[in-house]
Design a protein around this motif. Structure first.
Motif, PDB file in Angstrom:
ATOM      1  N   LYS A  99       0.746  -1.223   0.075  1.00  0.00           N
ATOM      2  CA  LYS A  99      -0.251  -0.038   0.158  1.00  0.00           C
ATOM      3  C   LYS A  99       0.805   1.329   0.139  1.00  0.00           C
ATOM      4  N   GLN A 100       2.047   1.302   0.841  1.00  0.00           N
ATOM      5  CA  GLN A 100       3.001   2.295   0.879  1.00  0.00           C
ATOM      6  C   GLN A 100       3.757   2.588  -0.575  1.00  0.00           C
ATOM      7  N   TRP A 101       3.697   3.508  -1.092  1.00  0.00           N
ATOM      8  CA  TRP A 101       4.415   3.833  -2.256  1.00  0.00           C
ATOM      9  C   TRP A 101       5.758   4.135  -1.980  1.00  0.00           C
ATOM     10  N   GLY A 102       6.633   3.727  -2.834  1.00  0.00           N
ATOM     11  CA  GLY A 102       7.974   4.077  -2.654  1.00  0.00           C
ATOM     12  C   GLY A 102       8.918   3.485  -1.599  1.00  0.00           C
ATOM     13  N   ASN A 103       8.153   2.290  -1.171  1.00  0.00           N
ATOM     14  CA  ASN A 103       8.701   1.548   0.162  1.00  0.00           C
ATOM     15  C   ASN A 103       8.999   2.329   1.235  1.00  0.00           C
ATOM     16  N   SER A 104       8.316   3.292   1.675  1.00  0.00           N
ATOM     17  CA  SER A 104       8.800   4.175   2.727  1.00  0.00           C
ATOM     18  C   SER A 104       7.362   4.341   3.503  1.00  0.00           C
ATOM     19  N   PHE A 105       7.447   4.058   4.772  1.00  0.00           N
ATOM     20  CA  PHE A 105       6.307   4.091   5.621  1.00  0.00           C
ATOM     21  C   PHE A 105       5.858   5.684   6.180  1.00  0.00           C
ATOM     22  N   TRP A 106       6.939   6.261   6.532  1.00  0.00           N
ATOM     23  CA  TRP A 106       6.512   7.506   7.176  1.00  0.00           C
ATOM     24  C   TRP A 106       6.606   8.619   6.038  1.00  0.00           C
ATOM     25  N   ALA A 107       5.794   9.706   6.207  1.00  0.00           N
ATOM     26  CA  ALA A 107       6.127  11.191   5.409  1.00  0.00           C
ATOM     27  C   ALA A 107       7.205  11.518   5.989  1.00  0.00           C
ATOM     28  N   ARG A 108       7.806  12.544   5.025  1.00  0.00           N
ATOM     29  CA  ARG A 108       9.317  13.032   5.294  1.00  0.00           C
ATOM     30  C   ARG A 108       9.676  13.651   6.399  1.00  0.00           C
ATOM     31  N   GLY A 109       8.822  14.699   6.751  1.00  0.00           N
ATOM     32  CA  GLY A 109       8.949  15.451   7.985  1.00  0.00           C
ATOM     33  C   GLY A 109       8.336  15.211   9.141  1.00  0.00           C
ATOM     34  N   TYR A 110       8.521  16.082  10.248  1.00  0.00           N
ATOM     35  CA  TYR A 110       7.772  15.813  11.613  1.00  0.00           C
ATOM     36  C   TYR A 110       7.725  17.270  12.329  1.00  0.00           C
ATOM     37  N   PHE A 111       6.851  17.434  13.197  1.00  0.00           N
ATOM     38  CA  PHE A 111       6.566  18.413  14.154  1.00  0.00           C
ATOM     39  C   PHE A 111       7.435  18.366  15.435  1.00  0.00           C
ATOM     40  N   VAL A 112       7.835  19.385  15.981  1.00  0.00           N
ATOM     41  CA  VAL A 112       8.748  19.302  17.264  1.00  0.00           C
ATOM     42  C   VAL A 112       8.494  20.489  17.804  1.00  0.00           C
ATOM     43  N   ASP A 113       8.259  20.644  19.193  1.00  0.00           N
ATOM     44  CA  ASP A 113       8.137  21.946  19.938  1.00  0.00           C
ATOM     45  C   ASP A 113       8.624  21.423  21.550  1.00  0.00           C
ATOM     46  N   THR A 114       9.280  22.397  22.145  1.00  0.00           N
ATOM     47  CA  THR A 114       9.654  22.234  23.324  1.00  0.00           C
ATOM     48  C   THR A 114       8.468  22.155  24.319  1.00  0.00           C
ATOM     49  N   VAL A 115       8.558  21.409  25.397  1.00  0.00           N
ATOM     50  CA  VAL A 115       7.581  21.481  26.327  1.00  0.00           C
ATOM     51  C   VAL A 115       8.169  22.315  27.642  1.00  0.00           C
ATOM     52  N   GLY A 116       7.368  23.397  27.826  1.00  0.00           N
ATOM     53  CA  GLY A 116       7.712  24.276  28.869  1.00  0.00           C
ATOM     54  C   GLY A 116       6.765  24.481  30.069  1.00  0.00           C
ATOM     55  N   VAL A 117       6.249  25.626  30.311  1.00  0.00           N
ATOM     56  CA  VAL A 117       5.277  25.439  31.402  1.00  0.00           C
ATOM     57  C   VAL A 117       4.009  25.332  31.008  1.00  0.00           C
ATOM     58  N   ASN A 118       3.764  24.818  29.874  1.00  0.00           N
ATOM     59  CA  ASN A 118       2.327  24.281  29.384  1.00  0.00           C
ATOM     60  C   ASN A 118       2.533  22.812  29.337  1.00  0.00           C
ATOM     61  N   GLU A 119       3.228  22.297  30.072  1.00  0.00           N
ATOM     62  CA  GLU A 119       3.552  20.810  29.925  1.00  0.00           C
ATOM     63  C   GLU A 119       2.199  19.985  30.217  1.00  0.00           C
ATOM     64  N   GLU A 120       1.603  20.403  31.187  1.00  0.00           N
ATOM     65  CA  GLU A 120       0.276  19.598  31.547  1.00  0.00           C
ATOM     66  C   GLU A 120      -0.757  19.729  30.449  1.00  0.00           C
ATOM     67  N   ILE A 121      -0.946  20.790  29.841  1.00  0.00           N
ATOM     68  CA  ILE A 121      -1.800  21.154  29.116  1.00  0.00           C
ATOM     69  C   ILE A 121      -1.696  20.249  27.779  1.00  0.00           C
ATOM     70  N   ILE A 122      -0.436  20.146  27.260  1.00  0.00           N
ATOM     71  CA  ILE A 122       0.177  19.771  26.045  1.00  0.00           C
ATOM     72  C   ILE A 122       0.171  18.162  26.345  1.00  0.00           C
ATOM     73  N   ARG A 123       0.257  17.492  27.717  1.00  0.00           N
ATOM     74  CA  ARG A 123       0.123  16.295  27.803  1.00  0.00           C
ATOM     75  C   ARG A 123      -1.209  15.687  27.996  1.00  0.00           C
ATOM     76  N   ARG A 124      -2.327  16.605  28.575  1.00  0.00           N
ATOM     77  CA  ARG A 124      -3.650  16.497  28.470  1.00  0.00           C
ATOM     78  C   ARG A 124      -4.139  16.323  27.072  1.00  0.00           C
ATOM     79  N   TYR A 125      -3.608  17.183  26.183  1.00  0.00           N
ATOM     80  CA  TYR A 125      -3.864  17.371  24.825  1.00  0.00           C
ATOM     81  C   TYR A 125      -3.790  16.061  23.902  1.00  0.00           C
ATOM     82  N   VAL A 126      -2.310  15.492  24.029  1.00  0.00           N
ATOM     83  CA  VAL A 126      -2.064  14.348  23.534  1.00  0.00           C
ATOM     84  C   VAL A 126      -2.833  13.165  23.961  1.00  0.00           C
ATOM     85  N   ARG A 127      -3.272  12.874  25.516  1.00  0.00           N
ATOM     86  CA  ARG A 127      -3.830  11.861  25.994  1.00  0.00           C
ATOM     87  C   ARG A 127      -5.139  11.675  25.460  1.00  0.00           C
TER      88      ARG A 127
END
Length: 145
Positions: A99-127
């Motif tokens: 199903k995956q074309w080009g024999n690669s599973f993941w898209a090329r990039g990713y999103f990354v952000d540091t977790v600071g004072v909003n850690e609990e909000i971010i963890r709740r969002y992910v959960r």
């Protein structure tokens, strides 16, 4: 210093929120494949000395809140997570390779952000990401009627 870790000559707290998707954002991260991916991410993080604090595998993307030691770059960890998990998934679920074309599973990039004072909000969002998506889809379907 409760939230900080230490190595030989450094005290640190490096937490990141990372999001990545399968190629073409295919909705394939469900069922046994999703469970295997979930397990693989935890195993690979531990192998690299990282700690996965929150992990949510959706059908078309992955959210991860992780502690990464300063000796390891985010890009190195992502290379390991995306590369090794793709190999594991292709070996365990050979039908996905077709199903995956080009024999690669993941898209090329990713999103990354540091977790600071909003850690609990971010963890709740992910959960609770899947619940928010379901509510949003239900609202959209009601508007369509």
């Amino acid at each position: 210093m409760g939230d900080y870790r230490s190595s030989s000559h450094v005290y640190w707290r490096c937490k990141y929120h990372i999001v990545w998707t399968p190629k073409y954002r295919f909705k394939i991260l469900k069922g046994n494949l999703g469970k295997e991916l979930y397990r693989s991410i935890y195993i690979l993080c531990n192998m690299k000395g990282c700690e996965a604090l929150e992990l949510n595998v959706q059908i078309d993307h992955v959210h991860l809140v992780v502690i990464i030691p300063p000796k390891l770059s985010v890009s190195t960890l992502m290379g390991v997570l995306k590369g090794r998990s793709a190999i594991r998934l292709f070996n365990k679920f050979p039908h996905v390779r077709k199903k995956q074309w080009g024999n690669s599973f993941w898209a090329r990039g990713y999103f990354v952000d540091t977790v600071g004072v909003n850690e609990e909000i971010i963890r709740r969002y992910v959960r609770h990401q899947d619940k928010q998506d379901q509510e949003h889809e239900a609202q959209l379907s009601l508007q369509m009627m």
